[in-house]
Design a protein around this motif. Sequence first.
Motif, PDB file in Angstrom:
ATOM      1  N   ASP A  23       0.829  -1.211   0.000  1.00 38.76           N
ATOM      2  CA  ASP A  23       0.000   0.000   0.000  1.00 38.76           C
ATOM      3  C   ASP A  23       0.866   1.264   0.000  1.00 38.76           C
ATOM      4  O   ASP A  23       0.559   2.243  -0.690  1.00 38.76           O
ATOM      5  CB  ASP A  23      -0.916   0.003   1.216  1.00 38.76           C
ATOM      6  CG  ASP A  23      -2.012  -1.055   1.146  1.00 38.76           C
ATOM      7  OD1 ASP A  23      -2.271  -1.564   0.040  1.00 38.76           O
ATOM      8  OD2 ASP A  23      -2.588  -1.383   2.199  1.00 38.76           O
ATOM      9  N   LEU A  24       1.940   1.245   0.767  1.00 38.58           N
ATOM     10  CA  LEU A  24       2.826   2.410   0.816  1.00 38.58           C
ATOM     11  C   LEU A  24       3.521   2.626  -0.524  1.00 38.58           C
ATOM     12  O   LEU A  24       3.618   3.758  -1.007  1.00 38.58           O
ATOM     13  CB  LEU A  24       3.867   2.224   1.921  1.00 38.58           C
ATOM     14  CG  LEU A  24       3.339   2.148   3.355  1.00 38.58           C
ATOM     15  CD1 LEU A  24       4.479   1.930   4.339  1.00 38.58           C
ATOM     16  CD2 LEU A  24       2.559   3.400   3.732  1.00 38.58           C
ATOM     17  N   CYS A  25       3.995   1.542  -1.118  1.00 37.19           N
ATOM     18  CA  CYS A  25       4.680   1.677  -2.408  1.00 37.19           C
ATOM     19  C   CYS A  25       3.721   2.154  -3.500  1.00 37.19           C
ATOM     20  O   CYS A  25       4.138   2.824  -4.450  1.00 37.19           O
ATOM     21  CB  CYS A  25       5.322   0.352  -2.795  1.00 37.19           C
ATOM     22  SG  CYS A  25       6.763  -0.082  -1.782  1.00 37.19           S
ATOM     23  N   ALA A  26       2.438   1.816  -3.368  1.00 40.51           N
ATOM     24  CA  ALA A  26       1.448   2.277  -4.347  1.00 40.51           C
ATOM     25  C   ALA A  26       1.281   3.797  -4.313  1.00 40.51           C
ATOM     26  O   ALA A  26       0.756   4.386  -5.262  1.00 40.51           O
ATOM     27  CB  ALA A  26       0.106   1.593  -4.094  1.00 40.51           C
ATOM     28  N   MET A  27       1.735   4.428  -3.230  1.00 37.41           N
ATOM     29  CA  MET A  27       1.689   5.884  -3.131  1.00 37.41           C
ATOM     30  C   MET A  27       2.803   6.542  -3.930  1.00 37.41           C
ATOM     31  O   MET A  27       2.833   7.769  -4.067  1.00 37.41           O
ATOM     32  CB  MET A  27       1.774   6.319  -1.665  1.00 37.41           C
ATOM     33  CG  MET A  27       0.639   5.814  -0.807  1.00 37.41           C
ATOM     34  SD  MET A  27       0.884   6.241   0.951  1.00 37.41           S
ATOM     35  CE  MET A  27      -0.442   5.292   1.706  1.00 37.41           C
TER      36      MET A  27
END
Length: 376
Positions: free
Chosen positions: A102-106
Amino acid sequence: MMQKKTVKPIVFGSIATIGLAVLVVSLTFQTNGQSQGRNLTRRKNEIIRIIQERGDLDTKLRRRVMAARTAAELESLFEATEAAQLRRIPFDGQRCYQVLKDLCAMGSRRSGSEGMRKQREFLNRYFTQLGGKVQLQSFDIRHPVNGSRVTMHNMIVQWHPQRKKRVLLCAHYDTRPFPDRDPDPSKRRGVFLGANDGASGVALLCGLAHSMGELKGSYGVDFVFFDGEEFVFDAEVDPYFLGSTEFAKSYRNKPPSYQYRWGVLLDMVADEQLQIYQEINSWKYARPIVQDLWAVAKKLGVIEFRPQRKHEIRDDHLPLNEIALIPTCDIIDFDYPRPGLRTSYWHTQQDSVEHCSAVSLARVGWVVQEWLRQLN
């Protein structure tokens, strides 16, 4: 006659062209087949090494891996093996891995960016819903390139704030501005996701948060997410560890009513091929914690914690040890992906989700969780 002379070269040329095309296609197919075969063999050896290093490889499993005929079949077998490993670990590595994704998708989460703002809001909601007390420690710096003001925010999450003896668990949550060590020069100004170097420590603390409310004993716990660990555009001149230095100076100059007895920094802890050695500066400043953590790992059978000292690393634990005088250990796998290679994923576009593992997060989280539970 003119037509025959005209037609024959055309027919001959067409046959020659077709023949050449068939030869090119044949050679291309053969080359691609050989390349795919080499990649499959390489991945088989990699998977066998990973499973062996986790202590789960037996003859039957080795044979099944080597018998896989396609990449899809091989990865399906590996995923089933990882799922079985996760079921045996009493720490939810899959939940941590989902946070990491989820963080990398940011996208980039470098200091002052939109991605960092989204991440900060995400973490605020995440910890508040679990009962954590969230606060920000904000400070301004000058942008090292254009001189503009950049506001940074350390995020502090308190659990059991009434307890005066406290443990500090921390990670940096900014990402490097660019993948400036990528072997491909054309990618060195591209997007750096920092799946392992940035998201992994944050994701692991998100996993630990679910057990903080039930933590017994006399110790409270603070999570601290440092901004500006590597807001670095020129590695030769730009300063590192801006957030941890600000935090350490504040703790020293304005002592709170509580005391941090121990600190643990989590950095690069999701590597699929995990090996964590005893970092040299941690041994220098916080030897008792290093010994305790590795003793817990040995007891649990987490053999990725290697009881040998290796790598002298400058990281956020240095300001905590040297300025704040909080004995702090750095849990870090700096051999990314593994020792002995000439290349590294560190600060490259290869630091991506697919090179991280839920099992690695589970095993590190399990050790830290058990260590916390054993504190008196």
